[in-house]
Design a protein around this motif. Structure first.
Motif, PDB file in Angstrom:
ATOM      1  N   UNK A  36      -6.973  29.902 -54.248  1.00  0.00           N
ATOM      2  CA  UNK A  36      -5.708  30.611 -54.056  1.00  0.00           C
ATOM      3  C   UNK A  36      -5.809  31.953 -54.756  1.00  0.00           C
ATOM      4  N   UNK A  37      -5.500  32.998 -54.013  1.00  0.00           N
ATOM      5  CA  UNK A  37      -5.602  34.368 -54.491  1.00  0.00           C
ATOM      6  C   UNK A  37      -4.208  34.978 -54.565  1.00  0.00           C
ATOM      7  N   UNK A  38      -4.077  36.043 -55.350  1.00  0.00           N
ATOM      8  CA  UNK A  38      -2.811  36.757 -55.391  1.00  0.00           C
ATOM      9  C   UNK A  38      -2.380  37.252 -54.027  1.00  0.00           C
ATOM     10  N   UNK A 250      -3.632  44.034 -56.483  1.00  0.00           N
ATOM     11  CA  UNK A 250      -2.843  44.203 -55.249  1.00  0.00           C
ATOM     12  C   UNK A 250      -1.362  44.307 -55.612  1.00  0.00           C
ATOM     13  N   UNK A 251      -0.756  45.474 -55.408  1.00  0.00           N
ATOM     14  CA  UNK A 251       0.669  45.612 -55.696  1.00  0.00           C
ATOM     15  C   UNK A 251       1.497  45.177 -54.492  1.00  0.00           C
ATOM     16  N   UNK A 252       2.794  44.945 -54.679  1.00  0.00           N
ATOM     17  CA  UNK A 252       3.649  44.663 -53.520  1.00  0.00           C
ATOM     18  C   UNK A 252       3.773  45.906 -52.647  1.00  0.00           C
ATOM     19  N   UNK A 311       0.917  24.244 -56.200  1.00  0.00           N
ATOM     20  CA  UNK A 311      -0.080  25.210 -56.653  1.00  0.00           C
ATOM     21  C   UNK A 311       0.519  26.601 -56.758  1.00  0.00           C
ATOM     22  N   UNK A 312       1.293  27.012 -55.743  1.00  0.00           N
ATOM     23  CA  UNK A 312       1.933  28.322 -55.780  1.00  0.00           C
ATOM     24  C   UNK A 312       2.894  28.413 -56.962  1.00  0.00           C
ATOM     25  N   UNK A 313       3.653  27.354 -57.183  1.00  0.00           N
ATOM     26  CA  UNK A 313       4.603  27.341 -58.300  1.00  0.00           C
ATOM     27  C   UNK A 313       3.882  27.446 -59.639  1.00  0.00           C
TER      28      UNK A 313
END
Length: 333
Positions: A36-38, A250-252, A311-313
């Motif tokens: 899982x990556x940003x 990586x920015x939003x 995982x995301x949490x």
């Protein structure tokens, strides 16, 4: 087979679909590990490129289980990793060796089904043999290839002093590659105590937890590995005159930087960004196989597909114990 689908920003589900058939020049790969990556988080939030619905996962490795016609380099049973970016090799950028800016760009896990599923197809040209490299380590081929491209752009020289903002998995990969390039002293900024300790273990010369503790105008190369706008805004403050700043994290999308133009002019800075990679996967595989870059210490959790939301949490929680989370799509749990 089971797969993870992001049908639209902010929604993620465990679903099922038919195992795909490999087309001409393609391989069918049983996915054994998918990082899982940003970027996956950004896609989930709708902050990055992505076609919805999408099966995410662009950092993965697995085993070849079927071959399409015209495949020459691989056989069933081969252990492989994948470069997810698919270039057309015939546009103005590709013809000038800028495949990462391909006008017809596609990417597994972004615009095409990715590695958060039990089986995935990939073009033979995007697949690399990993030999006996463990699958979870081979899932780092893609992020490491991006790091290699970014660090190459900075032209770090022997005995350079480098500061890296952010000691997550990417920051710790940058740390190791910068050292290989010849940096003599590497400082890392990290407020998360668990990641700060990891950076020390991975060889950082100094780890500070507050931005105020970084000396101004001191570093040959400043690298942001966070994508956090307020931190990116401060990068030019830490670079020496004539130094280099790399905005790697990586920015939003849709957010603006605030950089003092006169300061950039007065200091004669080189400002760089880095987007994916350009033919760096062979380098990444070699550095992992020869243990020049270590990634096992970066892995904190291994979870089955069904736990993707968890995982995301975990990643978003900033828990000091959470580093790199690897999904095991074919785990029997």
């Amino acid at each position: 087979m089971k797969c993870i689908v992001i049908p639209k920003p902010g929604e993620i589900i465990l679903s099922e679909r038919e195992i795909p058939e490999p087309g001409p020049g393609e391989l069918l790969i049983q996915v054994m590990a998918s990082g899982i990556c940003g970027t996956d988080i950004h896609i989930y939030k709708g902050e990055y490129l992505g076609d919805y619905p999408v099966i995410p996962g662009h950092e993965f490795s697995g085993v070849v289980t079927a071959l399409g016609s015209d495949v020459r380099r691989f056989k069933v049973g081969d252990r492989v990793a994948v470069e997810p970016n698919i270039a057309c090799n015939n546009c103005i950028h590709c013809l000038n060796n800028r495949q990462n800016f391909c006008l017809n760009w596609q990417a597994l896990g972004v615009t095409l089904p990715g590695g958060m599923e039990q089986y995935v197809t990939a073009s033979e040209s995007a697949v690399f043999d990993i030999g006996d490299l463990p699958h979870e380590q081979a899932a780092f081929v893609e992020p490491l290839s991006c790091v290699l491209h970014g660090v190459e752009r900075t032209h770090i020289e022997l005995a350079d002093k480098v500061v890296i903002l952010g000691a997550g998995p990417i920051g710790n990969l940058i740390l190791q590659v910068a050292r290989l390039q010849g940096a003599s002293h590497i400082t890392m900024l990290e407020s998360n105590s668990g990641r700060a300790e990891l950076a020390r273990q991975m060889g950082a010369d100094l780890v500070v937890e507050r931005m105020e503790d970084l000396p101004l105008d001191s570093f040959d190369v400043v690298i942001d590995a966070t994508g956090v706008i307020p931190l990116m805004n401060c990068t030019i403050d830490f670079a020496r005159k004539g130094g280099t700043v790399l905005l790697f994290g990586v920015p939003p999308s849709g957010r603006n930087l605030e950089l003092e133009a006169f300061k950039i002019f007065q200091k004669g800075l080189t400002l760089l960004s880095s987007y994916t990679s350009v033919r760096n996967s062979f380098q990444a595989v070699d550095l992992l196989q020869t243990h020049k870059v270590l990634v096992e210490p970066l892995i904190s959790h291994r979870l089955p597909l069904k736990d993707i939301s968890k995982a995301f949490e975990m990643i978003e929680s900033h828990d000091p114990n959470v580093k790199k989370v690897i999904i095991l799509p074919n785990d029997r749990e």
